[in-house]
Design an enzyme around this catalytic site. Structure first.
Site, short mmCIF file in Angstrom:
data_model
loop_
_atom_site.label_atom_id
_atom_site.label_comp_id
_atom_site.label_asym_id
_atom_site.label_seq_id
_atom_site.Cartn_x
_atom_site.Cartn_y
_atom_site.Cartn_z
N PRO A 123 26.36 -14.67 23.68
CA PRO A 123 24.94 -14.95 23.94
C PRO A 123 24.59 -16.43 23.93
CG PRO A 123 25.25 -14.16 21.70
CD PRO A 123 26.58 -14.00 22.40
N GLY A 169 26.53 -21.12 28.09
CA GLY A 169 25.71 -21.51 29.24
C GLY A 169 24.26 -21.71 28.90
N THR A 222 28.57 -10.46 21.63
CA THR A 222 29.46 -10.87 20.55
C THR A 222 28.66 -11.40 19.36
OG1 THR A 222 29.72 -13.11 21.44
CG2 THR A 222 31.30 -11.44 22.16
N GLY A 275 32.90 -18.76 27.66
CA GLY A 275 33.86 -19.82 27.91
C GLY A 275 35.29 -19.32 27.84
N ASP A 276 36.24 -20.26 27.95
CA ASP A 276 37.65 -19.88 27.92
C ASP A 276 38.02 -19.19 26.61
OD1 ASP A 276 38.13 -20.81 30.45
OD2 ASP A 276 38.93 -22.75 29.82
N ILE A 285 37.09 -15.53 26.92
CA ILE A 285 38.03 -14.88 27.83
C ILE A 285 39.36 -14.64 27.13
CG2 ILE A 285 39.32 -15.13 29.99
CD1 ILE A 285 36.93 -16.86 30.99
N ASN A 286 39.82 -15.63 26.37
CA ASN A 286 41.07 -15.48 25.63
C ASN A 286 41.00 -14.32 24.66
OD1 ASN A 286 42.67 -16.05 22.99
ND2 ASN A 286 43.73 -17.29 24.51
N GLU A 287 39.86 -14.19 23.97
CA GLU A 287 39.70 -13.09 23.00
C GLU A 287 39.75 -11.73 23.68
OE1 GLU A 287 37.18 -12.61 19.74
OE2 GLU A 287 36.92 -14.74 19.35
N GLU A 292 42.99 -24.01 20.94
CA GLU A 292 42.81 -23.72 19.52
C GLU A 292 44.16 -23.72 18.81
OE1 GLU A 292 39.94 -23.44 18.04
OE2 GLU A 292 38.73 -23.52 19.89
#
Length: 358
Positions: A14, A17, A44, A71-72, A75-77, A284
Site C-alpha cells: 500500500p 508509488g 501487505t 517494488g522489486d 516481487i521478490n517476496e 538485501e
C-alpha cells in the site's frame, strides 16, 4: 459440467508509488474481472514476509494467477512464496518501486498500475529463470558480493539495491576509495576462479540498477547466470570499467574483468577466518559465503510484453532519459580522465610509460 473460473490474487504494497497502487486497487480488479478472472486483493502488512506468506497461501489454494504490485522487494517476496510449490500459479507484476529492474526486463509499464494490469489481457508469457541459494533463498535479478556491496549496507535503505551503489559510482564514486580486493574461490560450470576481486555480480536479467548494459546479452530463460568478476580495486581502473559499462556494455572484454555464463556457482572466501564475505540478493542481505547458487530454469511463468522483448524495444520515459543523461555524463568524465592519463604517460623525452588501462 461447470467451466473452471480463473482466479487471480492481487498482492500489493500500500505504500509503494506514493500510495498510487492503493488508490488503483479497485480499477485493477475491474480490469482483471474483464479478462475473466474472479479477482481479490491482499494488502501487505509490516509483518515480516507478509507478501511471501500470502503468495504461498494463494498458490496452495489453487489460484491461477498471482499479481505482485510494488517494488522489486515485493516481487521478490511473492516469487519466494510460490517458487517452492510443486504446482505454481502464473505471475504478473505491477511495478511501483524505484528501480524496477525486473519490470524493465519484462517490458512491463512502470509507475502506471492500469497499463501494467492491461498487459495481462495480451496473454503473453515467458517461462523465467530464477536463482536459488543452498539455504533456500531466492532472487530474481541479481546476487552480488565484494567490498563495495558490503559498504552499501551502511547507507540508507533506499540505496541498498544495486542501483544504490551504481548511483554512488555515477555521482562521483564516493565509496570507490574504500573498495578493497577480496581473495575468493568461485566454482562454476567451466572450472574455478581463484583470484582477488572487488565486485561479484551474478545477473539473471540484462537490467541492473536501471542500466541495461551491465549484462547486455543476458537471457531470461536460458538457464544461465551472467557472472561478472571485477578483479581490481584500483580507483582509476574501476572508474574506467564503470565508464565502459555505461557506454554500450564495452566492459566485457576488459583485462581486469571476467564475464562467464554458468548455471551453477559456489562462492567462498579463500580464508574464511580473515574476513566475512556478505552476499546481497536483489538488494538485501542474503547471508555470508560460502554460498551455492543454482539457476532454476523456466521455473515460473510470467506475464510479459514479449512483443517488445523479441524486438528488444525500449520505450524511453522521463526516468530512463534521466538515467541516460547521468550515464552519458559519467562516460564523458571518464573519457576526459583517460585523455589526462595518456598525457601523463608520456615522459619529458616523449617516451610512453608502461601504465595501461585496457
Amino acid at each position: 459440467m461447470e467451466k473452471h473460473r480463473l482466479r487471480a490474487r492481487l498482492i500489493y504494497n500500500p505504500t509503494s508509488g506514493k500510495e498510487l497502487m492503493k488508490k488503483s486497487v479497485a480499477d485493477v480488479l475491474d480490469i482483471l474481472e474483464g479478462f475473466g478472472y474472479e479477482s481479490s486483493a491482499f494488502q501487505t502488512t509490516p509483518e515480516p514476509h507478509s507478501a511471501m506468506k500470502e503468495a504461498k497461501r494463494a498458490g496452495l489454494a489453487g489460484f491461477d494467477l498471482v499479481i505482485a504490485a510494488g517494488g522489486d522487494g515485493t516481487i521478490n517476496e511473492v516469487v519466494s512464496g510460490i517458487a517452492p510449490l510443486k504446482k505454481r500459479p502464473k505471475m504478473a507484476i505491477i511495478p511501483m518501486g524505484t528501480t524496477n529492474d525486473f519490470a524493465r526486463a519484462l517490458k512491463v509499464p512502470r509507475g502506471n498500475p492500469i497499463e501494467a494490469a492491461k498487459l495481462i489481457g495480451k496473454q503473453q508469457t515467458i517461462l523465467m529463470d530464477i536463482g536459488q541459494t543452498d539455504r533456500g533463498k531466492y532472487f530474481i535479478n541479481i546476487a552480488a558480493a565484494g567490498s563495495l556491496t558490503e559498504l552499501t549496507y551502511s547507507v540508507p535503505s533506499q540505496l541498498k539495491s544495486v542501483f544504490g551503489y551504481l548511483a554512488y559510482l555515477v555521482k562521483g564514486a564516493e565509496l570507490l576509495p574504500r573498495v578493497q580486493n577480496v581473495p575468493v574461490k568461485i566454482f562454476h560450470d567451466h572450472g574455478v576462479v581463484e583470484d582477488e576481486v572487488s565486485m561479484i555480480f551474478v545477473a539473471l536479467t540484462n537490467s541492473v540498477g536501471g542500466f541495461e548494459t551491465i549484462a547486455p546479452d543476458a537471457k531470461l530463460d536460458d538457464g544461465k547466470f551472467t557472472l561478472i568478476l571485477v578483479k581490481t580495486a584500483n580507483l582509476i581502473e574501476l572508474t574506467h570499467i564503470i565508464g565502459l559499462m555505461l557506454n554500450g556494455g564495452r566492459h566485457i572484454s576488459h583485462s581486469k574483468l571476467e564475464y562467464i555464463k554458468t548455471s551453477y556457482l559456489r562462492i567462498e572466501p579463500q580464508d574464511p577466518k580473515a574476513r566475512r564475505l556478505m552476499i546481497n540478493l536483489d538488494g538485501e542481505y542474503g547471508g555470508d559465503a560460502p554460498v551455492e547458487l543454482r539457476n532454476l530454469n523456466n521455473h515460473i511463468e510470467f506475464i510479459a510484453n514479449t512483443d517488445e522483448i523479441a524486438d528488444d524495444a525500449i520505450t524511453l520515459d522521463t526516468e530512463e532519459l534521466a538515467m541516460e543523461a547521468i550515464a552519458q555524463k559519467f562516460v564523458r568524465e571518464v573519457e576526459y580522465l583517460d585523455e589526462k592519463i595518456e598525457m601523463k604517460e608520456v615522459d619529458e623525452d616523449g617516451k610512453p610509460s608502461n601504465t595501461t588501462l585496457s
